[in-house]
Design a protein around this motif. Sequence first.
Motif, PDB file in Angstrom:
ATOM      1  N   UNK A  59       0.645  -1.132   0.119  1.00 38.47           N
ATOM      2  CA  UNK A  59      -0.088   0.069   0.041  1.00 38.47           C
ATOM      3  C   UNK A  59       1.025   1.174  -0.077  1.00 38.47           C
ATOM      4  N   UNK A  61       4.228   3.192  -1.699  1.00 37.64           N
ATOM      5  CA  UNK A  61       5.226   3.149  -2.837  1.00 37.64           C
ATOM      6  C   UNK A  61       6.819   2.736  -2.406  1.00 37.64           C
ATOM      7  N   UNK A  64      10.283   6.281  -5.617  1.00 34.68           N
ATOM      8  CA  UNK A  64      10.000   7.230  -6.289  1.00 34.68           C
ATOM      9  C   UNK A  64      11.039   7.360  -7.151  1.00 34.68           C
ATOM     10  N   UNK A  67      10.734  11.560 -12.803  1.00 33.35           N
ATOM     11  CA  UNK A  67       9.195  11.293 -13.485  1.00 33.35           C
ATOM     12  C   UNK A  67       8.017  10.977 -12.761  1.00 33.35           C
ATOM     13  N   UNK A  68       8.360  10.947 -11.575  1.00 31.55           N
ATOM     14  CA  UNK A  68       6.965  10.764 -10.800  1.00 31.55           C
ATOM     15  C   UNK A  68       6.354   9.538 -10.786  1.00 31.55           C
ATOM     16  N   UNK A  69       7.139   8.312 -10.789  1.00 32.27           N
ATOM     17  CA  UNK A  69       6.777   7.070 -10.941  1.00 32.27           C
ATOM     18  C   UNK A  69       6.641   6.199  -9.499  1.00 32.27           C
ATOM     19  N   UNK A  70       5.397   5.999  -9.251  1.00 31.55           N
ATOM     20  CA  UNK A  70       5.154   5.299  -8.010  1.00 31.55           C
ATOM     21  C   UNK A  70       4.423   3.986  -8.010  1.00 31.55           C
ATOM     22  N   UNK A  71       4.566   3.205  -7.106  1.00 34.72           N
ATOM     23  CA  UNK A  71       3.939   1.818  -6.947  1.00 34.72           C
ATOM     24  C   UNK A  71       2.856   1.748  -5.971  1.00 34.72           C
ATOM     25  N   UNK A  72       1.880   0.871  -5.926  1.00 38.44           N
ATOM     26  CA  UNK A  72       1.019   0.783  -4.883  1.00 38.44           C
ATOM     27  C   UNK A  72       0.197  -0.363  -5.020  1.00 38.44           C
TER      28      UNK A  72
END
Lengths: 427, 106
Positions: A59, A61, A64, A67-72
Amino acid sequence: MLTMVNMRWSLGYCIILASILTGEAGAAGDDRERRIEELERRVQQLEQQIQQLLGTKPGTKPEDKPGGKSEAYPTEAERTPEMRLPVSGYMDFHFNKPRGEPGQLDFHRFVLLFGHSFSDRIKFWSELEVEHAFVEGREEKGELELEQAYLDFLVKPYFNLRGGMLLAPVGLINERHEPPSFHGVERPFVDTVILPSTWFDTGVGVFGDLGRGLVYKAYLMSPLDATGFSAAEGLREGRQKGFQSSWQNPAQTGRLEYHGIPRLALGASFWRGSTGFRFRGVNPRVKVFEIDGRYRLGRFDFRGEYAQVAISKAGELNLALQRETGVSPNVAERLRGFYFEPAVRVLPRRFNRDLALFARYENFDTQNRMPRGFLPLKQFDRSAWVVGATYYPEPDVAVKFDYTFLRNASSVVKAVNSLNFGIGWWF
Amino acid sequence: MLWLLLLLAAAPPTKVIHMTAERFTFIPSQVKVKAGTVVEFRIHSEDTNHGFRIPAAGINEVIPKRGKGELKVVFHADRPGRYEFECSKPCGAGHNMMRGVLIVEE
Ligand SMILES: [Cu+2]
């Protein structure tokens, strides 16, 4: 990152497979289900352990990237705590120079917007505006207006409730009036004298997203007050602006927007309601109908709007007002206006800034059809070419310039062209 | 060798969703995927900064302004359900309306 994700997945699958192969889930019926559940739980545990080893939690990220990539990952829906939203605002600073008259500097609008999120389901939004930078008891110098202050109860994407001080959902500009979002120093004439932007009042209603790009709003709002209608500005001074607005016969208003085709936005809106609550015996009904569209094609932007207003019993209204004040306001039975505006962004995309050139043709007539026994005042049958440029040193800052060629159908009253310069910004 | 095959077979499918954020809509505002998909949102704005928040996943990111690039968000759609998303950066009169839903099907 992707390999890490794959590994995590793969590990999970392998554990299930291994468990199946070793016969842990070999029993039948309920027992099998129970065991699968147990396995799922264990896989989750293992997953969590792996994530902990990698320094992340489900839940959140993990990383980072530029390019502002995030995972969730989905988690059990968490309750979001009450949250004050940051203050937003916009400002609008103008220099207007009508031909043959001295120029005027005007801090036209200073607006602060406050929001508050009580929970994921209850949200507040407000807009407080100081017009012309100066407020006195009387309106001539400036105005302090509460243009929006409403509470939203979010139920389902397609059905939500709203109540408070609302913007009438009518037209292209009324709800999208941040200075960088339209070209030209002043708002379009059609959105000023045919549709009285900024049009706001107390109301309640519903809104939502119907899917396939269809978005709607439907409100009951305080009616317009016919004693304010005029030949030059139509409904404009009939707005009650929430000032102990009469709620005897609330007006009905709504808007439907379509965003289903990329780069195209279409809108249609209406307003209908009685306006004669200050009179005895005369109760004109107002019907407003409007359609608009926006389209982007490469570096080109197009927008257009058509608006029509019908006022029933306009003749009786004129006579009643004449009895009261001594002067007939010469209110028309029908007002009509439209505009079309192509614009092109001329700087190459790799530039950090943008420059748009635009030309807007407007045609607007607040005396379009007169009630029997009244003659139209031809100076209010107008058209305009607004030609200019908008420079964006930053997407939220607009430095605007335009020249407005104004025409009217009168042979006596001359229309006055004007040179306009403005700076507007949003934050 | 078997390990490698297993690894390949188990790699979840990825789906890229291109999304436009604009006062006051996400286009598209409804997205459907099969459970087990890794969804990669690529969101660009046509005007100001917007936010992209999926409360159920703890995602809350800023979508850069027009011309300033795009936001990439990866969402592991493991569990079926409806995941609502919303704009979390006040952007004007319709800010509260700027919402959408990701539907993860069985
Ligand atoms: Cu937004």
